[in-house]
Scaffold this active site. Structure first.
Site, mmCIF file in Angstrom:
data_model
loop_
_atom_site.group_PDB
_atom_site.id
_atom_site.type_symbol
_atom_site.label_atom_id
_atom_site.label_comp_id
_atom_site.label_asym_id
_atom_site.label_seq_id
_atom_site.Cartn_x
_atom_site.Cartn_y
_atom_site.Cartn_z
ATOM 1 N N ARG A 17 0.878 -1.178 0.000
ATOM 2 C CA ARG A 17 0.000 0.000 0.000
ATOM 3 C C ARG A 17 0.907 1.216 0.000
ATOM 4 O O ARG A 17 1.721 1.393 0.916
ATOM 5 C CB ARG A 17 -0.926 0.011 1.224
ATOM 6 N N GLN A 58 -10.391 -3.918 -3.188
ATOM 7 C CA GLN A 58 -11.695 -3.492 -2.683
ATOM 8 C C GLN A 58 -12.800 -3.833 -3.676
ATOM 9 O O GLN A 58 -13.910 -4.205 -3.295
ATOM 10 C CB GLN A 58 -11.675 -1.987 -2.404
ATOM 11 N N ARG A 63 -13.576 -8.575 2.029
ATOM 12 C CA ARG A 63 -12.147 -8.357 1.743
ATOM 13 C C ARG A 63 -11.353 -9.617 2.120
ATOM 14 O O ARG A 63 -10.435 -10.023 1.414
ATOM 15 C CB ARG A 63 -11.619 -7.159 2.544
ATOM 16 N N ASP A 120 -17.286 7.233 -1.593
ATOM 17 C CA ASP A 120 -16.071 7.151 -0.773
ATOM 18 C C ASP A 120 -15.834 8.540 -0.177
ATOM 19 O O ASP A 120 -16.498 9.519 -0.558
ATOM 20 C CB ASP A 120 -14.899 6.728 -1.686
ATOM 21 N N CYS A 128 -16.349 1.668 0.710
ATOM 22 C CA CYS A 128 -15.185 0.852 1.086
ATOM 23 C C CYS A 128 -14.805 1.000 2.550
ATOM 24 O O CYS A 128 -14.134 0.136 3.104
ATOM 25 C CB CYS A 128 -14.000 1.200 0.193
ATOM 26 N N HIS A 138 -7.571 0.807 -6.324
ATOM 27 C CA HIS A 138 -7.731 -0.047 -5.133
ATOM 28 C C HIS A 138 -8.463 -1.322 -5.566
ATOM 29 O O HIS A 138 -9.607 -1.561 -5.199
ATOM 30 C CB HIS A 138 -8.546 0.732 -4.091
HETATM 31 N N1 NVA Z 1 -10.030 6.802 -1.249
HETATM 32 C C1 NVA Z 1 -9.656 6.346 0.075
HETATM 33 C C2 NVA Z 1 -9.876 4.889 0.204
HETATM 34 C C3 NVA Z 1 -9.536 4.308 1.561
HETATM 35 C C4 NVA Z 1 -9.729 2.833 1.636
HETATM 36 C C5 NVA Z 1 -8.209 6.720 0.346
HETATM 37 O O1 NVA Z 1 -7.381 6.530 -0.556
HETATM 38 O O2 NVA Z 1 -7.910 7.190 1.437
HETATM 39 N N1 CP Z 2 -11.308 -0.097 2.607
HETATM 40 C C1 CP Z 2 -10.026 -0.139 3.027
HETATM 41 O O1 CP Z 2 -9.093 -0.406 2.255
HETATM 42 O O2 CP Z 2 -9.868 0.113 4.338
HETATM 43 P P1 CP Z 2 -8.509 0.305 5.143
HETATM 44 O O3 CP Z 2 -7.922 1.636 4.717
HETATM 45 O O4 CP Z 2 -8.887 0.270 6.574
HETATM 46 O O5 CP Z 2 -7.565 -0.807 4.771
#
Ligand code: NVA
Ligand code: CP
Length: 306
Positions: free
Chosen positions: A105, A135, A288, A220, A260, A132
């Protein structure tokens, strides 16, 4: 030596492979419900590199790998040499010589691509600024389990054209559904991806018009990780893009709501929608675990022939 098979985007896997993967995810879910132990990956190790925070991704990958008989190692820049400037290429070479599969990540998608190109084991995208995909495996699995095949359905994305939105675009092409995106000017998704998936995607500025007769509504946060300083400006830009009862009323009565998570009630979604009967966000989060177990199994068993 064969090149490893990576999962950096939904477009790295064929539609047929995706179908099998989600079927397998539901099977693994049922096996877990029955209390059946399935441990094909004893002694296999998953490396998890987190340059951003996470609850769901970390726990689902770690628990998933343990349930499959293996183990997982959590790595963050705070306590590895990554935080002291060791090049990503060197980190990828070293880690991939010691573990069997790696989840990353990070911020820039190019960092993930660079990591993958120097890894001799499969690399999974656990979220980048660009997309992502894990997800979306869980989201489509959730739709399938509650409403059946998503092919030909109308999915509406409301809000930021962010990493999640980009993965919805790729999913529209791979799972053959129609995606309407309601995003304000200046917050559109990736233009190249929109072009590649043009037959499956349309941009509709008005969120209420976009929601008309939808089978699934997804949204989101307005400010993603790394965009904290833009919070106020984004709150203004997205003020008319809240998923609330008025917007859900435009969708089909059987429409589902997905997010998500983490969510901000009262911002991108009202509390009555996310905590209401059309919301399947808890199942979505749980999926997930199952979808990624299916993904790990797929990648470890299909080393690739590129
Ligand atoms: N768009 C959000 C998704 C988190 C799972 C982010 O990147 O923070
Ligand atoms: N939806 C998701 O990826 O959540 P986290 O940021 O908690 O991993």
């Amino acid at each position: 030596m064969t090149e490893p098979r990576h999962f950096l985007s939904l477009l790295d896997v064929t539609p047929t492979e995706l179908k099998h993967l989600l079927r397998r995810a539901s099977e693994l879910k049922a096996m877990r419900r029955r209390g059946e132990s399935y441990t094909p990956f004893a002694n296999k190790v998953l490396g998890m590199v987190f340059e951003k925070a996470s609850t769901r991704t970390r726990v689902s990958f770690e628990a998933g790998m343990i349930q499959l008989g293996g183990s997982a190692v959590f790595l963050s820049p705070r306590d590895t040499q990554l935080g002291r400037g060791e090049p990503i290429e060197d980190t990828a070479r070293v880690l991939s010589s010691m573990v069997d599969i790696i989840m990353v990540r990070t911020f820039a998608h190019a960092t993930l691509e660079n990591f993958a190109s120097h890894s001799v084991v499969p690399v999974i995208n656990g979220l980048t600024d660009h997309n992502h995909p894990c997800q979306l495996l869980a989201d489509v699995q959730t739709y399938l389990e509650h409403r059946g095949d998503i092919q030909g359905k109308t999915v509406v994305w409301v809000g930021d054209g962010n990493n999640m939105c980009n993965s919805y675009i790729a999913a529209a092409r791979q799972f053959d559904f129609q995606l309407r995106i309601a995003a304000p000017v200046g917050y559109e998704p990736d233009a190249d991806l929109m072009r590649i998936c043009a037959n499956h995607v349309e941009l509709v500025r008005d969120p209420l018009a976009a929601a008309s007769s939808a089978d699934l509504i997804a949204t989101d946060v307005w400010a993603s990780m790394g965009q904290e300083t833009e919070r106020q400006q984004r709150e203004e830009a997205f003020a008319a893009y809240q998923v609330n009862a008025e917007l859900m009323a435009r969708a089909k009565p059987e429409a589902l709501f997905l997010h998500c998570l983490p969510a901000h009630r009262g911002e991108e979604v009202s509390a009555d929608v996310i905590d209401g009967p059309q919301s399947q966000v808890w199942d979505e989060a749980e999926n997930r675990l199952h979808a990624q177990k299916a993904l790990i199994e797929f990648l470890l068993r299909n080393p690739g022939d590129i």
